[in-house]
Scaffold this motif. Structure first.
Motif, PDB file in Angstrom:
ATOM      1  N   SER A   2      36.046  41.150  42.345  1.00  0.00           N
ATOM      2  CA  SER A   2      34.970  40.295  42.813  1.00  0.00           C
ATOM      3  C   SER A   2      35.515  39.214  43.752  1.00  0.00           C
ATOM      4  O   SER A   2      36.694  38.861  43.694  1.00  0.00           O
ATOM      5  N   PRO A   3      34.656  38.686  44.613  1.00  0.00           N
ATOM      6  CA  PRO A   3      35.111  37.619  45.526  1.00  0.00           C
ATOM      7  C   PRO A   3      35.654  36.391  44.790  1.00  0.00           C
ATOM      8  O   PRO A   3      36.603  35.757  45.243  1.00  0.00           O
ATOM      9  N   ALA A   4      35.065  36.067  43.663  1.00  0.00           N
ATOM     10  CA  ALA A   4      35.542  34.912  42.896  1.00  0.00           C
ATOM     11  C   ALA A   4      36.951  35.157  42.365  1.00  0.00           C
ATOM     12  O   ALA A   4      37.797  34.261  42.367  1.00  0.00           O
ATOM     13  N   ALA A   5      37.230  36.364  41.938  1.00  0.00           N
ATOM     14  CA  ALA A   5      38.559  36.697  41.430  1.00  0.00           C
ATOM     15  C   ALA A   5      39.580  36.677  42.559  1.00  0.00           C
ATOM     16  O   ALA A   5      40.714  36.230  42.379  1.00  0.00           O
ATOM     17  N   GLN A   6      39.191  37.167  43.731  1.00  0.00           N
ATOM     18  CA  GLN A   6      40.096  37.143  44.878  1.00  0.00           C
ATOM     19  C   GLN A   6      40.407  35.711  45.292  1.00  0.00           C
ATOM     20  O   GLN A   6      41.552  35.382  45.613  1.00  0.00           O
ATOM     21  N   ASP A   7      39.397  34.849  45.307  1.00  0.00           N
ATOM     22  CA  ASP A   7      39.597  33.447  45.669  1.00  0.00           C
ATOM     23  C   ASP A   7      40.524  32.768  44.673  1.00  0.00           C
ATOM     24  O   ASP A   7      41.424  32.005  45.047  1.00  0.00           O
ATOM     25  N   SER A   8      40.332  33.069  43.399  1.00  0.00           N
ATOM     26  CA  SER A   8      41.176  32.495  42.356  1.00  0.00           C
ATOM     27  C   SER A   8      42.624  32.951  42.503  1.00  0.00           C
ATOM     28  O   SER A   8      43.556  32.163  42.341  1.00  0.00           O
ATOM     29  N   GLU A   9      42.799  34.219  42.845  1.00  0.00           N
ATOM     30  CA  GLU A   9      44.145  34.764  43.013  1.00  0.00           C
ATOM     31  C   GLU A   9      44.840  34.135  44.221  1.00  0.00           C
ATOM     32  O   GLU A   9      46.021  33.781  44.152  1.00  0.00           O
ATOM     33  N   LYS A  10      44.129  33.967  45.319  1.00  0.00           N
ATOM     34  CA  LYS A  10      44.714  33.350  46.514  1.00  0.00           C
ATOM     35  C   LYS A  10      45.075  31.893  46.238  1.00  0.00           C
ATOM     36  O   LYS A  10      46.102  31.400  46.700  1.00  0.00           O
ATOM     37  N   ARG A  11      44.226  31.202  45.499  1.00  0.00           N
ATOM     38  CA  ARG A  11      44.507  29.804  45.171  1.00  0.00           C
ATOM     39  C   ARG A  11      45.752  29.711  44.290  1.00  0.00           C
ATOM     40  O   ARG A  11      46.605  28.843  44.502  1.00  0.00           O
ATOM     41  N   ALA A  12      45.908  30.625  43.357  1.00  0.00           N
ATOM     42  CA  ALA A  12      47.086  30.643  42.494  1.00  0.00           C
ATOM     43  C   ALA A  12      48.348  30.919  43.312  1.00  0.00           C
ATOM     44  O   ALA A  12      49.388  30.296  43.085  1.00  0.00           O
ATOM     45  N   GLU A  13      48.250  31.837  44.282  1.00  0.00           N
ATOM     46  CA  GLU A  13      49.401  32.126  45.138  1.00  0.00           C
ATOM     47  C   GLU A  13      49.798  30.900  45.951  1.00  0.00           C
ATOM     48  O   GLU A  13      50.988  30.610  46.124  1.00  0.00           O
ATOM     49  N   ARG A  14      48.799  30.181  46.471  1.00  0.00           N
ATOM     50  CA  ARG A  14      49.097  28.969  47.244  1.00  0.00           C
ATOM     51  C   ARG A  14      49.730  27.903  46.362  1.00  0.00           C
ATOM     52  O   ARG A  14      50.643  27.201  46.794  1.00  0.00           O
ATOM     53  N   GLN A  15      49.266  27.777  45.129  1.00  0.00           N
ATOM     54  CA  GLN A  15      49.847  26.794  44.215  1.00  0.00           C
ATOM     55  C   GLN A  15      51.298  27.125  43.901  1.00  0.00           C
ATOM     56  O   GLN A  15      52.138  26.230  43.834  1.00  0.00           O
ATOM     57  N   ILE A  16      51.594  28.398  43.715  1.00  0.00           N
ATOM     58  CA  ILE A  16      52.975  28.818  43.438  1.00  0.00           C
ATOM     59  C   ILE A  16      53.852  28.534  44.651  1.00  0.00           C
ATOM     60  O   ILE A  16      54.956  28.009  44.523  1.00  0.00           O
ATOM     61  N   ALA A  17      53.363  28.861  45.849  1.00  0.00           N
ATOM     62  CA  ALA A  17      54.133  28.610  47.067  1.00  0.00           C
ATOM     63  C   ALA A  17      54.399  27.118  47.236  1.00  0.00           C
ATOM     64  O   ALA A  17      55.511  26.705  47.581  1.00  0.00           O
ATOM     65  N   LEU A  18      53.391  26.294  46.988  1.00  0.00           N
ATOM     66  CA  LEU A  18      53.562  24.847  47.099  1.00  0.00           C
ATOM     67  C   LEU A  18      54.572  24.339  46.076  1.00  0.00           C
ATOM     68  O   LEU A  18      55.442  23.520  46.396  1.00  0.00           O
ATOM     69  N   ARG A  19      54.499  24.854  44.856  1.00  0.00           N
ATOM     70  CA  ARG A  19      55.438  24.445  43.812  1.00  0.00           C
ATOM     71  C   ARG A  19      56.869  24.816  44.186  1.00  0.00           C
ATOM     72  O   ARG A  19      57.792  24.025  44.012  1.00  0.00           O
TER      73      ARG A  19
END
Length: 46
Positions: A2-19
């Protein structure tokens, strides 16, 4: 997926990259500070 799951996954990837970037920056800053202490300690008595 679902689009919500994809958005959540992309946000998690960005958080990991930032960390990772923050950890790399802090590690290099700490290493630079320790190097500076050794450099200043070596040149203090000359």
């Amino acid at each position: 997926m679902s689009p919500a799951a994809q958005d959540s996954e992309k946000r998690a990837e960005r958080q990991i990259a930032l960390r990772v970037l923050v950890y790399v920056f802090i590690t290099h800053a700490l290493a630079g500070f320790i190097w500076l202490l050794f450099f200043l300690g070596d040149h203090a008595n000359k």
